[in-house]
Design an enzyme around this catalytic site. Structure first.
Site, PDB file in Angstrom:
ATOM      1  CE  LYS A 181     -27.243 -19.810  42.600  1.00  0.00           C
ATOM      2  NZ  LYS A 181     -26.844 -21.109  41.450  1.00  0.00           N
ATOM      3  CG  PHE A 184     -23.685 -22.119  35.649  1.00  0.00           C
ATOM      4  CD1 PHE A 184     -22.497 -22.220  35.250  1.00  0.00           C
ATOM      5  CD2 PHE A 184     -24.260 -22.453  37.035  1.00  0.00           C
ATOM      6  CE1 PHE A 184     -21.516 -22.307  36.163  1.00  0.00           C
ATOM      7  CE2 PHE A 184     -23.210 -22.321  37.843  1.00  0.00           C
ATOM      8  CZ  PHE A 184     -21.778 -22.278  37.438  1.00  0.00           C
ATOM      9  CG  ASP A 222     -29.652 -26.986  37.391  1.00  0.00           C
ATOM     10  OD1 ASP A 222     -30.120 -26.767  38.547  1.00  0.00           O
ATOM     11  OD2 ASP A 222     -28.266 -26.647  37.167  1.00  0.00           O
TER      12      ASP A 222
END
Ligand SMILES: *Cc1c(COP(=O)(O)O)cnc(C)c1O
Length: 405
Positions: free
Chosen positions: A253, A139, A224
């Site tokens: 995040k 993702f 990532d």
């Protein structure tokens, strides 16, 4: 003030239905706890999807935002921004990276990584060198480029044609990766541990082999770390567990303790491909968000949170393993630090729903995986409280299944 149900009814009318939302309306948070609009308290083991690593409303982040908001909220990247420079220095001093680009989200950080990898590779290896290999079940975000990079059909469906130049291979399979490399390949983009893909931890030698492949073929390695980064796995960055460094890394995040920010970090050699006018963001790295990120990163480094993530992660996993010996619906407990997944033979949604009724926020990925990503400040007592509730729920489900047989 409206009740939780009134807010839900009003939201139904005016908010686009891009999310399958739970019927909970959090209005206040502190540490590992949230309170909803009716005053009900929840123990938060989702932490805004691995965002609230410092817990809700960490006092140092709150103070930094309040003070910066009263001083200067935004100017423009046409000017130099001291907080942004300090944040870049701090991130570079604690990582492989030499330079940073700031944006507002994980997807944007990956967009920047994709653009930098393409531009750098075109200039150093030739016009036809643009393809990026990523993993199945990965993702990387919801923009068109990051949807194209993401290895999940459910994320891509309805949005054809996707961006050209992405290839997907099974995660943790070095032979498949080797076979996918061609003269078109410019980079390999991977999460060190797949988050949305169900908390998948690769074998310990996988990333060394990936790094070796990249070096041998002249490819860039992009990590990532939007979800795994910033202490989540008990190290500042998850790739430190695997003894390799990337050429480019993305973060978002948890970076600003809940405030929206993203960053793309790179070695000096690769970063030079971005010259004035080649990429940008209006809000990226603005004074307010970088003040929040500076406070959050200092708190993360000063307050023993990596150690706590290690200790509490081991404790949480041991407690979940204990449940596994008692409930056959649990197939596996896996993870590193406080990024933990529990595989189930049944859909996890019912457990999440019953957890909500009893005041615990849990999360499901890939249908049958319960994901535990609590704040890194979580205590043994809070883990015990969650485990006791989970135990009760599993006992109910177990007895109803046995009853049906
Ligand atoms: C959450 C996530 C993203 C996307 O971040 P946004 O801020 O939602 O754009 C990208 N990559 C990974 C690994 C993530 O977990």
């Amino acid at each position: 003030m409206s009740s939780a149900q009134e807010w839900i009814d009003r939201g139904e009318q005016v908010i686009m239905k891009t999310y399958g939302r739970y019927p909970i309306v959090p209005v206040r948070g502190e540490g590992c706890r949230l309170w909803d609009a009716d005053g009900k308290m929840y123990l938060d083991f989702l932490a805004g999807v691995a965002v609230n690593n410092l817990g809700h409303c960490h006092p140092r982040v709150v103070r930094a935002i309040q003070e910066q908001a009263a001083t200067l909220i935004h100017c423009s990247n046409y000017y130099h921004i001291p907080n942004q420079i300090e944040l870049a220095e701090l991130l570079c001093n604690h990582s492989f990276a030499d330079q940073a680009f700031f944006c507002n989200s994980g997807a944007e950080a990956n967009e920047a990584a994709i653009k930098l990898a393409r531009k750098y590779s075109r200039e150093t290896r030739g016009e036809n060198c643009f393809e990026i290999i990523t993993a199945a079940d990965s993702f990387h975000g919801r923009t068109m480029a990051t949807v194209s990079a993401t290895g999940q059909e459910k994320v891509q469906r309805f949005f054809d044609p996707l961006l050209h130049g992405f290839k997907h291979v099974p995660f943790n399979d070095i032979a498949a990766l080797r076979a996918a490399v061609s003269p078109l390949t410019c980079a390999i983009l991977l999460e060190p541990i797949q988050g949305e893909g169900g908390v998948k931890v690769p074998s310990s030698d996988y990333f060394r082999a990936v790094r070796h492949l990249c070096d041998a073929q002249g490819l860039l390695l992009i990590f990532d770390e939007v979800q795994t980064g910033l202490g989540r796995t008990g190290k500042l960055f998850a790739h430190e567990h695997f003894g390799v460094t990337p050429d480019i890394m993305t973060l978002a995040k948890a970076l600003a303790g809940g405030a929206p920010i993203g960053t793309m970090l790179a070695t000096a050699k690769v970063a030079t491909a971005f010259s004035p006018g080649t990429h940008g963001s209006t809000f990226g790295g603005n004074p307010l968000m970088t003040a929040a990120a500076l406070a959050a990163l200092h708190a993360l480094l000063d307050e023993g949170l990596l150690e706590n993530a290690n200790r509490m992660g081991d404790y949480l996993m041991a407690e979940l393993q204990r449940l596994k010996t008692r409930y056959p619906v649990i197939t596996e407990v896996r993870g590193i630090g406080l990024m933990v997944g529990m595989g189930l033979t049944i859909p996890a949604g019912e457990i999440v729903k019953r957890g909500h009724e009893r005041g615990v926020l849990l999360n499901v990925t890939q249908d049958r995986v319960l994901r535990f990503v609590p704040p890194l400040v979580v205590t043994r007592g809070e883990i015990d409280e969650m485990i006791a509730i989970l135990d009760m729920i599993l006992a109910e489900i177990h007895s109803s299944e046995v009853g049906e047989e």
